[in-house]
Design a protein around this motif. Structure first.
Motif, mmCIF file in Angstrom:
data_model
loop_
_atom_site.group_PDB
_atom_site.id
_atom_site.type_symbol
_atom_site.label_atom_id
_atom_site.label_comp_id
_atom_site.label_asym_id
_atom_site.label_seq_id
_atom_site.Cartn_x
_atom_site.Cartn_y
_atom_site.Cartn_z
ATOM 1 N N ALA A 200 -4.504 45.644 29.515
ATOM 2 C CA ALA A 200 -5.070 45.204 28.167
ATOM 3 C C ALA A 200 -5.334 46.304 27.403
ATOM 4 C CB ALA A 200 -6.068 44.093 28.596
ATOM 5 N N TRP A 201 -5.894 47.250 27.915
ATOM 6 C CA TRP A 201 -6.463 48.441 27.062
ATOM 7 C C TRP A 201 -5.097 49.274 26.497
ATOM 8 C CZ3 TRP A 201 -11.343 50.363 25.357
ATOM 9 C CH2 TRP A 201 -12.487 49.563 25.924
ATOM 10 N N LYS A 202 -4.331 49.504 27.336
ATOM 11 C CA LYS A 202 -3.020 50.165 26.945
ATOM 12 C C LYS A 202 -2.072 49.488 25.977
ATOM 13 C CE LYS A 202 -1.680 50.928 31.249
ATOM 14 N NZ LYS A 202 -0.825 51.551 32.352
ATOM 15 N N ASP A 203 -2.027 47.895 26.329
ATOM 16 C CA ASP A 203 -1.444 47.088 25.251
ATOM 17 C C ASP A 203 -1.995 47.370 23.877
ATOM 18 O OD1 ASP A 203 0.240 46.301 27.400
ATOM 19 O OD2 ASP A 203 -0.581 44.357 27.717
ATOM 20 N N LEU A 204 -3.111 47.100 23.679
ATOM 21 C CA LEU A 204 -3.957 47.301 22.348
ATOM 22 C C LEU A 204 -3.691 48.655 21.803
ATOM 23 C CD1 LEU A 204 -5.630 46.183 20.199
ATOM 24 C CD2 LEU A 204 -7.663 47.061 21.471
ATOM 25 N N LEU A 205 -3.699 49.671 22.574
ATOM 26 C CA LEU A 205 -3.366 51.005 21.797
ATOM 27 C C LEU A 205 -1.806 50.872 21.403
ATOM 28 C CD1 LEU A 205 -3.966 53.818 21.277
ATOM 29 C CD2 LEU A 205 -3.644 54.314 23.643
ATOM 30 N N ALA A 206 -0.988 50.456 22.431
ATOM 31 C CA ALA A 206 0.442 50.376 21.886
ATOM 32 C C ALA A 206 0.710 49.677 20.810
ATOM 33 C CB ALA A 206 1.231 49.910 23.060
ATOM 34 N N ARG A 207 0.184 48.532 20.574
ATOM 35 C CA ARG A 207 0.198 47.623 19.353
ATOM 36 C C ARG A 207 -0.359 48.392 17.920
ATOM 37 N NH1 ARG A 207 -2.775 42.205 19.422
ATOM 38 N NH2 ARG A 207 -1.226 41.673 17.858
ATOM 39 N N LEU A 208 -1.419 49.077 18.422
ATOM 40 C CA LEU A 208 -2.180 49.739 17.170
ATOM 41 C C LEU A 208 -1.105 50.921 16.570
ATOM 42 C CD1 LEU A 208 -5.723 49.927 18.028
ATOM 43 C CD2 LEU A 208 -4.953 48.920 16.022
ATOM 44 N N GLU A 209 -0.647 51.788 17.631
ATOM 45 C CA GLU A 209 0.214 52.736 17.294
ATOM 46 C C GLU A 209 1.513 52.565 16.652
ATOM 47 O OE1 GLU A 209 -1.015 56.611 20.115
ATOM 48 O OE2 GLU A 209 0.282 54.829 21.090
ATOM 49 N N ALA A 210 1.939 51.257 17.322
ATOM 50 C CA ALA A 210 3.133 50.679 16.509
ATOM 51 C C ALA A 210 3.093 50.082 15.312
ATOM 52 C CB ALA A 210 3.843 49.505 17.532
ATOM 53 N N GLU A 211 1.971 49.390 14.888
ATOM 54 C CA GLU A 211 1.814 48.863 13.581
ATOM 55 C C GLU A 211 0.960 49.507 12.560
ATOM 56 O OE1 GLU A 211 2.076 45.557 11.291
ATOM 57 O OE2 GLU A 211 2.790 46.010 13.208
ATOM 58 N N SER A 212 0.598 50.593 12.837
ATOM 59 C CA SER A 212 -0.535 51.262 11.927
ATOM 60 C C SER A 212 -0.449 52.720 11.847
ATOM 61 C CB SER A 212 -2.357 51.222 11.951
ATOM 62 O OG SER A 212 -2.754 51.835 11.230
ATOM 63 N N ALA A 213 0.242 53.357 10.594
ATOM 64 C CA ALA A 213 0.383 54.650 10.623
ATOM 65 C C ALA A 213 -0.952 55.566 10.352
ATOM 66 C CB ALA A 213 1.243 55.244 9.419
ATOM 67 N N GLU A 214 -2.044 54.750 9.765
ATOM 68 C CA GLU A 214 -3.410 55.295 9.743
ATOM 69 C C GLU A 214 -4.036 55.570 10.934
ATOM 70 O OE1 GLU A 214 -7.750 53.976 7.691
ATOM 71 O OE2 GLU A 214 -5.957 52.505 7.828
ATOM 72 N N PHE A 215 -3.628 54.554 11.740
ATOM 73 C CA PHE A 215 -4.432 54.741 13.511
ATOM 74 C C PHE A 215 -3.853 55.855 13.917
ATOM 75 C CE2 PHE A 215 -4.433 53.917 17.801
ATOM 76 C CZ PHE A 215 -5.595 53.807 17.993
ATOM 77 N N ARG A 216 -2.309 55.980 13.923
ATOM 78 C CA ARG A 216 -1.736 57.166 14.528
ATOM 79 C C ARG A 216 -2.239 58.227 14.113
ATOM 80 N NH1 ARG A 216 2.911 53.732 13.617
ATOM 81 N NH2 ARG A 216 3.461 55.200 11.793
ATOM 82 N N GLU A 217 -2.455 58.318 12.928
ATOM 83 C CA GLU A 217 -3.233 59.969 12.298
ATOM 84 C C GLU A 217 -4.528 60.161 12.840
ATOM 85 O OE1 GLU A 217 -5.334 62.592 10.077
ATOM 86 O OE2 GLU A 217 -5.591 60.291 9.546
#
Length: 293
Positions: A200-217
């Motif tokens: 569940a934690w890995k899935d949330l992280l993957a969703r955030l990285e896929a959706e938000s450039a701000e989060f990736r930065e």
């Protein structure tokens, strides 16, 4: 001549009966769903369990019908959480499915009727119950309209970290959203250190990285920050600017669920929260008698 059913058939039927019994013991209110007026099924409906677990209704129905379908550990984990299973019930679920639990020490926090009543009685102070992954498990009327309309969101999107980086209305309500989100990502990284292998934690992280450039930065900075209270300025679209003190009260171990409150820091913010609470209350039905109202 006596015919003995294969062990796999016995397991499937035991699993089906177990899921059905757990589903029927849970009220809609325990998982944040409206009861509705035409409920004949005891407990939750199958489609409600499917919604809470983010699986297909047909697939879940087949599971309760003991059909020979494959069940992944991730789906079992989602079902355990949706059905509010305790540690013993969770072990039993994975044993019946013949699958190893990827997070054997995971908790499935139950939001009891008493906790829900407490949330409502805290009004007009916005309050919610979150787990350590920032999933919003329950909330009162004021919190539900504080930064966006939580009732209008699918359950899988009711996560404050996800909303802070992806929901336009939520982001617009936060004054200095860029700086707060940087801190938010840092607290998430600190919390995730104890949950690196959990799906569940890995899935949330993957969703955030896929959706938000701000989060990736900000995630690439590898910053870590501990949990702490803070003052937040929130610009609510219904009542205007609010100055609130954000605090967390853990309901168990620090890695478990917590009560989050937003206490007003001045009289004007308090008055505006009272107005927001009134706006969030449903209108009395014209079919209700005066006594009922």
């Amino acid at each position: 001549m006596t015919t003995v059913a294969p062990e796999s058939d016995v397991r499937r039927h035991e699993l089906a009966d177990f899921l059905r019994s757990r589903r029927e013991r849970i009220t809609p209110e325990q998982v944040g769903l409206p009861r509705g007026r035409r409920r004949r099924t005891p407990g939750l409906r199958r489609e409600e369990v499917a919604q809470l677990s983010a699986v297909g209704v047909t697939w879940y129905t087949w599971l309760e019908q003991a059909r020979g379908i494959q069940v992944s550990p991730q789906v079992l984990d989602a079902l355990a959480r949706a059905l509010l299973l305790d540690a013993t019930e969770r072990r039993h679920l994975f044993a019946l499915a013949g699958t190893l639990d990827p997070t054997p020490h995971a908790t499935c926090p139950s939001v009891t009727p008493a906790l829900r009543a407490m949330l409502d009685q805290l009004g007009p102070i916005p309050a919610c119950i979150q787990n350590s992954r920032y999933d919003i498990l329950a909330y009162n009327a004021t919190y539900g309209r504080l930064m966006c309309d939580l009732d209008a969101l699918p359950r899988e999107d009711r996560n404050s970290l996800w909303l802070a980086f992806t929901n336009a209305q939520w982001r617009a309500s936060i004054v200095d959203v860029t700086e707060l989100n940087r801190t938010f990502a840092a607290t998430f990284r600190a919390s995730m250190a104890e949950h690196l292998a959990e799906p569940a934690w890995k899935d949330l992280l993957a969703r955030l990285e896929a959706e938000s450039a701000e989060f990736r930065e900000v995630w690439a900075r590898h910053e870590v920050v501990g949990q702490a209270g803070k003052t937040k300025f929130i610009r609510n679209k219904h009542v205007g600017l609010l100055e609130l003190e954000h605090t967390s009260l853990w309901l168990g171990p620090a890695a478990g669920p917590r009560l989050v409150t937003m206490v007003p820091l001045d009289a004007e913010s308090r008055a505006r929260l009272e107005l927001l609470e009134r706006l969030g209350r449903p209108e009395p039905s014209e079919h209700m008698s005066p006594a009922a109202v």
